[in-house]
Design a protein around this motif. Structure first.
Motif, PDB file in Angstrom:
ATOM      1  N   GLU A 178      74.105 -20.859 -72.071  1.00  0.00           N
ATOM      2  CA  GLU A 178      73.207 -19.988 -72.861  1.00  0.00           C
ATOM      3  C   GLU A 178      73.351 -19.900 -74.300  1.00  0.00           C
ATOM      4  O   GLU A 178      72.365 -19.569 -75.057  1.00  0.00           O
ATOM      5  CB  GLU A 178      73.488 -18.375 -72.279  1.00  0.00           C
ATOM      6  CG  GLU A 178      72.715 -17.065 -72.786  1.00  0.00           C
ATOM      7  CD  GLU A 178      71.346 -17.366 -72.483  1.00  0.00           C
ATOM      8  OE1 GLU A 178      70.392 -16.809 -73.249  1.00  0.00           O
ATOM      9  OE2 GLU A 178      70.972 -17.972 -71.314  1.00  0.00           O
ATOM     10  N   ILE A 179      74.893 -19.949 -74.864  1.00  0.00           N
ATOM     11  CA  ILE A 179      75.137 -19.925 -76.289  1.00  0.00           C
ATOM     12  C   ILE A 179      74.369 -21.196 -76.850  1.00  0.00           C
ATOM     13  O   ILE A 179      73.780 -21.123 -78.016  1.00  0.00           O
ATOM     14  CB  ILE A 179      76.642 -19.749 -76.508  1.00  0.00           C
ATOM     15  CG1 ILE A 179      76.979 -18.605 -75.981  1.00  0.00           C
ATOM     16  CG2 ILE A 179      76.940 -20.230 -77.805  1.00  0.00           C
ATOM     17  CD1 ILE A 179      78.470 -18.629 -76.021  1.00  0.00           C
ATOM     18  N   ALA A 180      74.450 -22.325 -76.311  1.00  0.00           N
ATOM     19  CA  ALA A 180      73.766 -23.518 -76.760  1.00  0.00           C
ATOM     20  C   ALA A 180      72.017 -23.366 -76.902  1.00  0.00           C
ATOM     21  O   ALA A 180      71.525 -24.150 -77.867  1.00  0.00           O
ATOM     22  CB  ALA A 180      74.115 -24.587 -75.928  1.00  0.00           C
ATOM     23  N   ARG A 181      71.578 -22.839 -75.795  1.00  0.00           N
ATOM     24  CA  ARG A 181      70.253 -22.477 -75.992  1.00  0.00           C
ATOM     25  C   ARG A 181      69.763 -21.658 -77.222  1.00  0.00           C
ATOM     26  O   ARG A 181      68.885 -21.847 -77.804  1.00  0.00           O
ATOM     27  CB  ARG A 181      69.729 -21.933 -74.681  1.00  0.00           C
ATOM     28  CG  ARG A 181      68.212 -21.851 -74.490  1.00  0.00           C
ATOM     29  CD  ARG A 181      67.750 -20.945 -73.425  1.00  0.00           C
ATOM     30  NE  ARG A 181      68.198 -19.751 -73.142  1.00  0.00           N
ATOM     31  CZ  ARG A 181      67.719 -18.588 -73.752  1.00  0.00           C
ATOM     32  NH1 ARG A 181      66.720 -18.803 -74.689  1.00  0.00           N
ATOM     33  NH2 ARG A 181      68.258 -17.463 -73.710  1.00  0.00           N
ATOM     34  N   ARG A 182      70.599 -20.551 -77.432  1.00  0.00           N
ATOM     35  CA  ARG A 182      70.520 -19.590 -78.353  1.00  0.00           C
ATOM     36  C   ARG A 182      70.504 -20.261 -79.684  1.00  0.00           C
ATOM     37  O   ARG A 182      69.690 -20.085 -80.606  1.00  0.00           O
ATOM     38  CB  ARG A 182      71.040 -18.443 -78.120  1.00  0.00           C
ATOM     39  CG  ARG A 182      70.581 -17.437 -77.390  1.00  0.00           C
ATOM     40  CD  ARG A 182      71.217 -16.067 -77.399  1.00  0.00           C
ATOM     41  NE  ARG A 182      71.995 -15.759 -76.220  1.00  0.00           N
ATOM     42  CZ  ARG A 182      73.253 -15.463 -76.220  1.00  0.00           C
ATOM     43  NH1 ARG A 182      73.954 -15.109 -77.469  1.00  0.00           N
ATOM     44  NH2 ARG A 182      74.064 -15.262 -75.199  1.00  0.00           N
ATOM     45  N   ASN A 183      71.468 -21.163 -79.803  1.00  0.00           N
ATOM     46  CA  ASN A 183      71.527 -21.932 -81.249  1.00  0.00           C
ATOM     47  C   ASN A 183      70.552 -22.939 -81.472  1.00  0.00           C
ATOM     48  O   ASN A 183      69.983 -23.034 -82.614  1.00  0.00           O
ATOM     49  CB  ASN A 183      72.930 -22.464 -81.179  1.00  0.00           C
ATOM     50  CG  ASN A 183      74.260 -21.645 -81.264  1.00  0.00           C
ATOM     51  OD1 ASN A 183      73.939 -20.378 -81.873  1.00  0.00           O
ATOM     52  ND2 ASN A 183      75.406 -22.100 -80.808  1.00  0.00           N
ATOM     53  N   ARG A 184      69.960 -23.566 -80.155  1.00  0.00           N
ATOM     54  CA  ARG A 184      68.930 -24.688 -80.446  1.00  0.00           C
ATOM     55  C   ARG A 184      67.600 -23.404 -80.929  1.00  0.00           C
ATOM     56  O   ARG A 184      67.038 -24.116 -81.808  1.00  0.00           O
ATOM     57  CB  ARG A 184      68.478 -25.187 -79.090  1.00  0.00           C
ATOM     58  CG  ARG A 184      69.493 -26.397 -78.933  1.00  0.00           C
ATOM     59  CD  ARG A 184      68.932 -27.277 -77.958  1.00  0.00           C
ATOM     60  NE  ARG A 184      68.412 -26.358 -76.714  1.00  0.00           N
ATOM     61  CZ  ARG A 184      69.309 -26.287 -75.775  1.00  0.00           C
ATOM     62  NH1 ARG A 184      70.865 -26.484 -75.831  1.00  0.00           N
ATOM     63  NH2 ARG A 184      69.132 -25.622 -74.619  1.00  0.00           N
ATOM     64  N   GLU A 185      67.539 -22.432 -80.581  1.00  0.00           N
ATOM     65  CA  GLU A 185      66.220 -21.906 -80.792  1.00  0.00           C
ATOM     66  C   GLU A 185      66.254 -21.082 -82.317  1.00  0.00           C
ATOM     67  O   GLU A 185      65.416 -21.280 -82.960  1.00  0.00           O
ATOM     68  CB  GLU A 185      66.061 -20.449 -79.763  1.00  0.00           C
ATOM     69  CG  GLU A 185      65.701 -20.744 -78.405  1.00  0.00           C
ATOM     70  CD  GLU A 185      65.558 -19.610 -77.632  1.00  0.00           C
ATOM     71  OE1 GLU A 185      65.985 -18.428 -77.846  1.00  0.00           O
ATOM     72  OE2 GLU A 185      65.294 -19.889 -76.055  1.00  0.00           O
TER      73      GLU A 185
END
Length: 185
Positions: A162-169
Motif C-alpha cells: 500500500e505504501i509503495a502504491r501511494r508513493n508511485r501515485e
C-alpha cells in the motif's frame, strides 16, 4: 488496512499454479480471506503444519454433518428391515408339503439366505466405499487461521504494498515536487 485472520483454502487450475510463499515450489492451492483482500499460494503440506496454521472448525457444520449421517443410517436400517419383513411375508406356507420336500426347501432357503446376506454385505460395503472418498474430501479442513507470526508477515506485506502504491501515485502527480523559483532573490 487490516483484514481478518481467517483464510479459505481453494484450488486453482494446474496451468495457473504459482510458487508457494513459503518454499517457492509450484502450487495450485491458494489461501484467501473472505473479503478477497489478501490471498497467497501455499503448498498443501504447509496447511498440515501446525506451526504455520490451525484449521478453523465450524461446530455448527460438524453437528449438521453428524445429524445428516445419523438420518442416513436410520433410513438405511429402515429399508433393510422392510426388505426382510417383505421376504418373510412372501415365504409360502409349508403345511401342504412332504417332510422330504421340506428338508430340501430348508437347505435351499438356507443357501438363499446365505447368498442374500452376502449380497447385502457387498451392497453395504459398496455404499460405504462409494461415500468414503467424498467423506474424506469433506474431512479435509477448508478454513484456516494463520499463526500470529505469519499473520503479521501478511499484514506487513500488505502495508508495504500500500505504501509503495501511494508513493508511485505521488511521483506521478506533477505538483509533488517543488517548482523552480520564478522571481529573483
Amino acid at each position: 488496512m487490516s483484514f481478518p485472520n481467517v483464510y479459505t483454502h481453494r484450488k486453482v487450475a494446474e496451468a495457473k499454479a504459482k510458487s508457494c510463499d513459503i518454499c517457492y515450489k509450484l502450487s495450485s492451492s491458494v489461501l484467501i480471506t473472505p473479503d478477497n483482500k489478501d490471498w497467497f499460494y501455499i503448498c498443501p503440506a504447509h496447511l498440515k503444519d501446525t506451526g504455520f496454521c490451525t484449521p478453523f472448525i465450524d461446530q455448527a457444520a460438524v453437528e449438521a454433518r453428524k445429524e445428516r449421517e445419523l438420518r442416513e443410517e436410520i433410513e438405511r436400517v429402515k429399508k433393510e428391515y422392510e426388505e426382510k419383513q417383505k421376504k418373510k411375508n412372501e415365504k409360502p406356507d409349508k403345511g401342504d408339503k412332504d417332510e422330504n420336500d421340506e428338508k430340501g426347501d430348508k437347505k435351499k432357503e438356507g443357501e438363499d439366505q446365505k447368498q442374500q446376506q452376502a449380497r447385502d454385505r457387498s451392497d453395504t460395503m459398496n455404499d460405504e466405499s462409494a461415500t468414503s472418498p467424498a467423506q474424506e474430501a469433506e474431512e479435509e479442513p477448508r478454513v484456516f487461521e494463520l499463526k500470529s507470526a505469519f499473520y503479521q508477515l501478511r499484514l506487513n506485506k500488505k502495508r508495504q504494498a500500500e505504501i509503495a502504491r501511494r508513493n508511485r501515485e505521488r511521483l506521478q502527480d506533477p505538483n509533488y515536487f517543488p517548482s523552480v523559483p520564478k522571481s529573483l532573490p
